[in-house]
Design an enzyme around this catalytic site. Structure first.
Site, short mmCIF file in Angstrom:
data_model
loop_
_atom_site.label_atom_id
_atom_site.label_comp_id
_atom_site.label_asym_id
_atom_site.label_seq_id
_atom_site.Cartn_x
_atom_site.Cartn_y
_atom_site.Cartn_z
N SER A 24 1.07 -1.63 -0.54
CA SER A 24 -0.24 0.24 -0.29
C SER A 24 1.21 1.08 -0.06
O SER A 24 1.70 0.76 0.72
CB SER A 24 -0.97 -0.05 1.33
N CYS A 25 0.82 2.17 -1.00
CA CYS A 25 1.30 3.25 -0.57
C CYS A 25 1.41 3.51 0.33
O CYS A 25 1.81 5.23 0.91
CB CYS A 25 1.37 4.58 -2.14
N SER A 26 0.54 3.84 1.35
CA SER A 26 0.48 4.60 2.44
C SER A 26 0.90 3.69 3.79
O SER A 26 0.62 4.26 4.99
CB SER A 26 -1.42 4.50 3.42
N HIS A 44 3.96 13.26 -0.72
CA HIS A 44 2.71 11.87 -0.13
C HIS A 44 3.06 12.55 1.07
O HIS A 44 2.59 12.96 1.71
CB HIS A 44 3.85 10.62 -0.41
#
Length: 179
Positions: A40-42, A164
């Site tokens: 996940s990009c988080s 981000h």
């Protein structure tokens, strides 16, 4: 109707300050890091801990499933994961057992290990561990103060992840506004 790529480096940095509930922070980081094998990009890729709670955080993150690496183990992890400048497919988005086997850490990993914690100091192109990983480990940084932690987070994002996410574990709402 035209496909577009709309994401950049998901190089999330999380700051833990001296007011944080460390057990709560550690559990949340564990869940985030382990979700979908860190793809996940988080998912946290770097955690910056203020010096006043660094040692207590280490104890807490171990309880949440983290295995703290020593310097030699961290160096081995870096050389293995960034092989010739490319992310190692044997670690990329793999279960922890595969990651431990790839690194040769299976026999030394404590029971219940879910992810690896790599204490480091370097940030930028000469320190690839400060970038995106997509694997079950994160870089751990130690900051002298909250201001130092903010500066480090900016540095990490300037390398990979500008624009981000940044996370904060704190009981001081003013710090969230400041970030």
């Amino acid at each position: 109707g035209t496909p577009a790529l709309g994401v950049g480096m998901g190089n999330v940095v999380t700051i833990i300050d001296e007011t944080a509930d460390l057990d709560d922070a550690s559990q949340k980081i564990s869940r985030s890091k382990c979700f979908d094998n860190a793809t996940s990009c988080s998912s946290e890729n770097g955690v910056i801990v203020v010096d006043a709670v660094y040692d207590a955080f280490l104890q807490s993150i171990v309880k949440a499933g983290g295995m703290i690496l020593n310097t030699a183990q961290t160096n081995h992890l870096i050389k293995t994961h960034w092989n010739d400048g490319h992310l190692n497919r044997n670690m990329l988005a793999k279960d922890i057992d595969t990651v431990l086997d790839t690194l040769g850490f299976r026999d030394i990993a404590p029971e219940g290990t879910k992810f690896l914690v790599a204490p480091v100091t370097g940030i930028g192109p000469e320190a690839p561990i400060s970038g995106e990983k997509m694997a079950l480990f994160f870089a751990l940084y130690r900051a002298s103060s909250f201001d130092s932690a903010k500066s480090m987070a900016r540095e990490v994002h300037a390398y990979q992840g500008r624009g981000h996410s940044v996370g904060l574990h704190s009981q001081n709402d003013n710090r969230a506004h400041e970030l």
